[in-house]
Write a protein that holds these residues in place. Structure first.
Motif, PDB file in Angstrom:
ATOM      1  N   ASP A 179       0.822  -1.210   0.000  1.00 51.10           N
ATOM      2  CA  ASP A 179       0.000   0.000   0.000  1.00 51.10           C
ATOM      3  C   ASP A 179       0.857   1.260   0.000  1.00 51.10           C
ATOM      4  N   GLY A 180       2.089   1.147   0.461  1.00 52.74           N
ATOM      5  CA  GLY A 180       2.991   2.293   0.519  1.00 52.74           C
ATOM      6  C   GLY A 180       3.670   2.616  -0.791  1.00 52.74           C
ATOM      7  N   VAL A 181       3.364   1.865  -1.836  1.00 55.47           N
ATOM      8  CA  VAL A 181       3.920   2.140  -3.166  1.00 55.47           C
ATOM      9  C   VAL A 181       2.779   2.603  -4.071  1.00 55.47           C
ATOM     10  N   PRO A 182       2.618   3.903  -4.265  1.00 59.96           N
ATOM     11  CA  PRO A 182       1.567   4.382  -5.178  1.00 59.96           C
ATOM     12  C   PRO A 182       1.820   3.869  -6.593  1.00 59.96           C
ATOM     13  N   THR A 183       0.788   3.356  -7.217  1.00 61.82           N
ATOM     14  CA  THR A 183       0.933   2.805  -8.563  1.00 61.82           C
ATOM     15  C   THR A 183       0.221   3.674  -9.575  1.00 61.82           C
ATOM     16  N   LEU A 184       0.647   3.530 -10.808  1.00 61.95           N
ATOM     17  CA  LEU A 184       0.044   4.257 -11.922  1.00 61.95           C
ATOM     18  C   LEU A 184      -0.659   3.258 -12.828  1.00 61.95           C
ATOM     19  N   PRO A 185      -1.645   3.708 -13.579  1.00 60.51           N
ATOM     20  CA  PRO A 185      -2.288   2.804 -14.550  1.00 60.51           C
ATOM     21  C   PRO A 185      -1.275   2.342 -15.602  1.00 60.51           C
TER      22      PRO A 185
ATOM     23  N   GLY B  97       3.491  12.923 -18.892  1.00 67.38           N
ATOM     24  CA  GLY B  97       2.768  12.071 -17.958  1.00 67.38           C
ATOM     25  C   GLY B  97       2.468  10.683 -18.466  1.00 67.38           C
ATOM     26  N   GLY B  98       3.158  10.220 -19.504  1.00 67.99           N
ATOM     27  CA  GLY B  98       2.888   8.873 -19.998  1.00 67.99           C
ATOM     28  C   GLY B  98       3.877   8.423 -21.059  1.00 67.99           C
ATOM     29  N   TRP B  99       3.753   7.169 -21.475  1.00 69.39           N
ATOM     30  CA  TRP B  99       4.652   6.610 -22.489  1.00 69.39           C
ATOM     31  C   TRP B  99       4.064   5.289 -22.977  1.00 69.39           C
ATOM     32  N   PHE B 100       4.525   4.861 -24.158  1.00 68.93           N
ATOM     33  CA  PHE B 100       4.263   3.478 -24.550  1.00 68.93           C
ATOM     34  C   PHE B 100       5.530   2.883 -25.150  1.00 68.93           C
ATOM     35  N   LEU B 101       5.631   1.555 -25.052  1.00 70.82           N
ATOM     36  CA  LEU B 101       6.790   0.812 -25.539  1.00 70.82           C
ATOM     37  C   LEU B 101       6.310  -0.339 -26.408  1.00 70.82           C
ATOM     38  N   ILE B 102       6.927  -0.479 -27.564  1.00 71.30           N
ATOM     39  CA  ILE B 102       6.654  -1.607 -28.466  1.00 71.30           C
ATOM     40  C   ILE B 102       7.985  -2.313 -28.687  1.00 71.30           C
ATOM     41  N   ARG B 103       8.057  -3.595 -28.328  1.00 74.46           N
ATOM     42  CA  ARG B 103       9.331  -4.304 -28.495  1.00 74.46           C
ATOM     43  C   ARG B 103       9.058  -5.772 -28.820  1.00 74.46           C
ATOM     44  N   ALA B 104       9.961  -6.352 -29.583  1.00 75.94           N
ATOM     45  CA  ALA B 104       9.848  -7.762 -29.928  1.00 75.94           C
ATOM     46  C   ALA B 104      10.321  -8.624 -28.767  1.00 75.94           C
ATOM     47  N   SER B 105       9.600  -9.707 -28.480  1.00 75.63           N
ATOM     48  CA  SER B 105      10.047 -10.671 -27.483  1.00 75.63           C
ATOM     49  C   SER B 105      11.356 -11.301 -27.922  1.00 75.63           C
ATOM     50  N   GLY B 106      12.240 -11.545 -26.963  1.00 76.39           N
ATOM     51  CA  GLY B 106      13.494 -12.201 -27.291  1.00 76.39           C
ATOM     52  C   GLY B 106      13.398 -13.698 -27.344  1.00 76.39           C
ATOM     53  N   THR B 107      12.277 -14.277 -26.906  1.00 78.08           N
ATOM     54  CA  THR B 107      12.168 -15.735 -26.815  1.00 78.08           C
ATOM     55  C   THR B 107      10.943 -16.318 -27.500  1.00 78.08           C
TER      56      THR B 107
ATOM     57  N   VAL C 231       3.631  -5.038 -25.922  1.00 70.98           N
ATOM     58  CA  VAL C 231       3.185  -3.642 -25.906  1.00 70.98           C
ATOM     59  C   VAL C 231       2.913  -3.238 -24.466  1.00 70.98           C
ATOM     60  N   THR C 232       3.499  -2.133 -24.045  1.00 66.73           N
ATOM     61  CA  THR C 232       3.318  -1.610 -22.697  1.00 66.73           C
ATOM     62  C   THR C 232       2.953  -0.133 -22.794  1.00 66.73           C
ATOM     63  N   ALA C 233       2.021   0.299 -21.952  1.00 65.95           N
ATOM     64  CA  ALA C 233       1.652   1.719 -21.916  1.00 65.95           C
ATOM     65  C   ALA C 233       1.360   2.114 -20.475  1.00 65.95           C
ATOM     66  N   GLU C 234       1.719   3.345 -20.126  1.00 67.00           N
ATOM     67  CA  GLU C 234       1.496   3.834 -18.767  1.00 67.00           C
ATOM     68  C   GLU C 234       1.216   5.321 -18.816  1.00 67.00           C
ATOM     69  N   ALA C 235       0.363   5.764 -17.910  1.00 66.87           N
ATOM     70  CA  ALA C 235       0.071   7.190 -17.774  1.00 66.87           C
ATOM     71  C   ALA C 235      -0.405   7.445 -16.352  1.00 66.87           C
TER      72      ALA C 235
ATOM     73  N   GLU D  29      -5.094   3.739 -21.273  1.00 66.95           N
ATOM     74  CA  GLU D  29      -5.838   2.930 -22.232  1.00 66.95           C
ATOM     75  C   GLU D  29      -5.688   3.492 -23.651  1.00 66.95           C
ATOM     76  N   GLU D  30      -5.705   4.814 -23.747  1.00 67.44           N
ATOM     77  CA  GLU D  30      -5.569   5.451 -25.051  1.00 67.44           C
ATOM     78  C   GLU D  30      -4.190   5.170 -25.650  1.00 67.44           C
ATOM     79  N   LEU D  31      -3.147   5.270 -24.830  1.00 67.21           N
ATOM     80  CA  LEU D  31      -1.794   5.010 -25.320  1.00 67.21           C
ATOM     81  C   LEU D  31      -1.611   3.550 -25.711  1.00 67.21           C
ATOM     82  N   LEU D  32      -2.205   2.631 -24.931  1.00 67.24           N
ATOM     83  CA  LEU D  32      -2.116   1.218 -25.286  1.00 67.24           C
ATOM     84  C   LEU D  32      -2.783   0.963 -26.627  1.00 67.24           C
ATOM     85  N   ALA D  33      -3.970   1.532 -26.825  1.00 59.74           N
ATOM     86  CA  ALA D  33      -4.687   1.340 -28.089  1.00 59.74           C
ATOM     87  C   ALA D  33      -3.888   1.903 -29.257  1.00 59.74           C
ATOM     88  N   THR D  34      -3.261   3.044 -29.039  1.00 56.76           N
ATOM     89  CA  THR D  34      -2.440   3.636 -30.100  1.00 56.76           C
ATOM     90  C   THR D  34      -1.286   2.724 -30.467  1.00 56.76           C
ATOM     91  N   ALA D  35      -0.598   2.193 -29.458  1.00 63.00           N
ATOM     92  CA  ALA D  35       0.537   1.310 -29.701  1.00 63.00           C
ATOM     93  C   ALA D  35       0.092   0.023 -30.394  1.00 63.00           C
TER      94      ALA D  35
END
Length: 440
Positions: free
Chosen positions: A348-354, A397-407, A413-417, A424-430
């Motif tokens: 609970d002491g670690v604030p999380t982001l979507p 206040g946000g970012w998205f990452l697109i990367r190929a799996s190594g295995t 696809v990862t997105a955060e804001a 959700e908008e950034l994930l859909a865009t990615a």
């Protein structure tokens, strides 16, 4: 041939006895003495023998640690004054897979340059085979697990009045049980019998796969639940109420414990901003790496990096070893929970982001990623994104990452804001970038 975690794939297709023999021969080119071991998969028995045979026919001495956790094997390389280590494991992959991962005496996995040299030797078929009188010797290491447990106890000290449920997932991580008991914990074991078919749950310790652990922690009124994958390089955990915190939360907790002013923590580019937020009040910071524990370990060699971790569950304390050590993480987490009194309260002491993560299966990873890069550059310009690993696009206040799996044949696809709708908008865009690129 080599991905972000060594060689890994289906037995009889990607991973064969011929390949294992060739790896043994290639590793012998720079090694007079190697240590080998395996996880519980049945195919590991003969794959380990093939690695050993390849090394010995090139005059290299081979010492067999048997069935051990990957961090147990990695620690043994330097301790046994060996030049390299080979562990036969597919880690958290399904039972039909196996693989080979190579280790340096420091505990760090072979980096890209070292793996590339091994791959080139195999492709060229150029090995320095010994003559009939010059084959390498063979020995066994009978105390690798015991010595690993000794190191865990020494690193943590003691733990008072803590009850822990440990789900080994039928893997090779039993070292953690003895270590926790010696530290003073009351330990209940689930799925403790090594079995490479993983009959009780899939090897990867996700929240869904570890539902039984979460329920048992609550039923037993335990303080903590620990879960490992097949070779115990990964560690995830359950709280006393049965919650299963995200790997980013665990990374933030471990980082906050390890860091002080001026220190850095190594983490991959897909890590949540919550880790930066947790370190900022301490005057510490995050240094980003490509995804893969070998990259985190490489950065952890730098003097001001005190900890490295991946949200997938790989945790590295460089003063102990550069190998992700799931049992060490379990013992350190247990000590923190015992001191603070509640794992739930720590979480609970670690604030999380979507933060949103998904995978897209594609037929051609490399071609898809190249087309994604072209589209992203046209859309945002080259100053908006980085290519440290994949394509990471930053916004206020946000970012998205697109990367190929190594295995696997996947694009991740990862997105955060800081607001859920924006994430959700950034994930859909990615995802749209990947879908358009893979459709061509």
């Amino acid at each position: 041939m080599f991905g972000t975690s060594g060689i890994r794939g289906p037995v009889g297709d990607v991973v064969t006895g011929e390949l294992a023999l060739s790896v043994g021969r290639a590793v012998a080119g720079d090694a007079d003495r190697i240590v080998v071991g395996r996880d519980p998969r049945d195919s590991g028995r003969w794959l380990r023998e093939a690695v050993a045979a390849g090394a010995r026919e090139c005059g290299t001495d081979v010492f067999d640690a048997g069935m051990v956790a990957t961090p147990t094997l990695a620690r043994a390389v330097g301790r046994e004054d060996a030049d390299a280590g080979v562990v036969v494991t597919a880690s958290h992959n399904p039972p039909e897979d196996n693989g080979l991962k190579l280790w340096n005496p420091s505990g760090q996995a072979f980096d890209a340059a070292q793996a590339g040299e091994i791959e080139e030797r195999i492709e060229r078929g150029e090995y320095d085979l010994a003559d009939w009188s010059g084959g390498g010797g063979r020995g066994t290491i009978d105390d690798a697990t015991e010595r690993h447990a000794d190191a865990l106890v020494e690193a943590v000290g003691s733990i008072d009045d803590l009850s822990v449920v440990v789900d080994l997932g039928n893997g090779a991580g039993g070292v953690v049980v003895g270590a926790l008991e010696r530290l003073g914990c009351e330990v209940e074991v689930m799925n403790g019998e090594p079995d490479g078919s993983f009959p009780n749950r899939p090897s990867e310790p996700t929240a869904e796969n570890c539902r039984a652990l979460r329920e048992r922690v609550v039923e037993a009124d335990a303080d903590l639940g620990i879960a490992h994958d097949g070779d115990a390089d990964r560690m995830r955990a359950a709280t006393e109420s049965g919650r299963y915190p995200d790997g980013d939360v665990l990374l933030a907790l471990f980082a906050r414990e390890a860091a002080s002013e001026g220190d850095r923590v190594a983490a991959p580019v897909d890590t949540s901003l919550a880790v930066e937020d947790a370190l900022e009040p301490l005057g510490a910071s995050v240094t980003y790496t490509p995804v893969g524990d070998v990259h985190v370990a490489g950065r952890a060699r730098e003097s001001d990096v005190v900890f490295g971790g991946e949200p997938s569950g790989a945790w590295i304390w460089p003063e102990e070893t550069l190998c992700p050590d799931g049992p060490l993480a379990a013992c350190k987490l247990a000590a923190t929970v015992a001191r603070e009194g509640s794992f739930d309260a720590l979480v609970d002491g670690v604030p999380t982001l979507p933060l949103r993560r998904t995978n897209v299966e594609v037929a051609a990873k490399e071609a898809t990623m190249e087309r994604v890069r072209e589209r992203v550059e046209r859309e945002y310009g080259s100053d908006r994104f980085t290519t440290l690993d994949g394509i990471r696009v930053s916004f206020d206040g946000g970012w998205f990452l697109i990367r190929a799996s190594g295995t696997q044949p996947l694009v991740r696809v990862t997105a955060e804001a800081r607001e859920e709708a924006r994430a959700e908008e950034l994930l859909a865009t990615a995802e749209e970038f990947v879908a358009d690129a893979s459709a061509e």
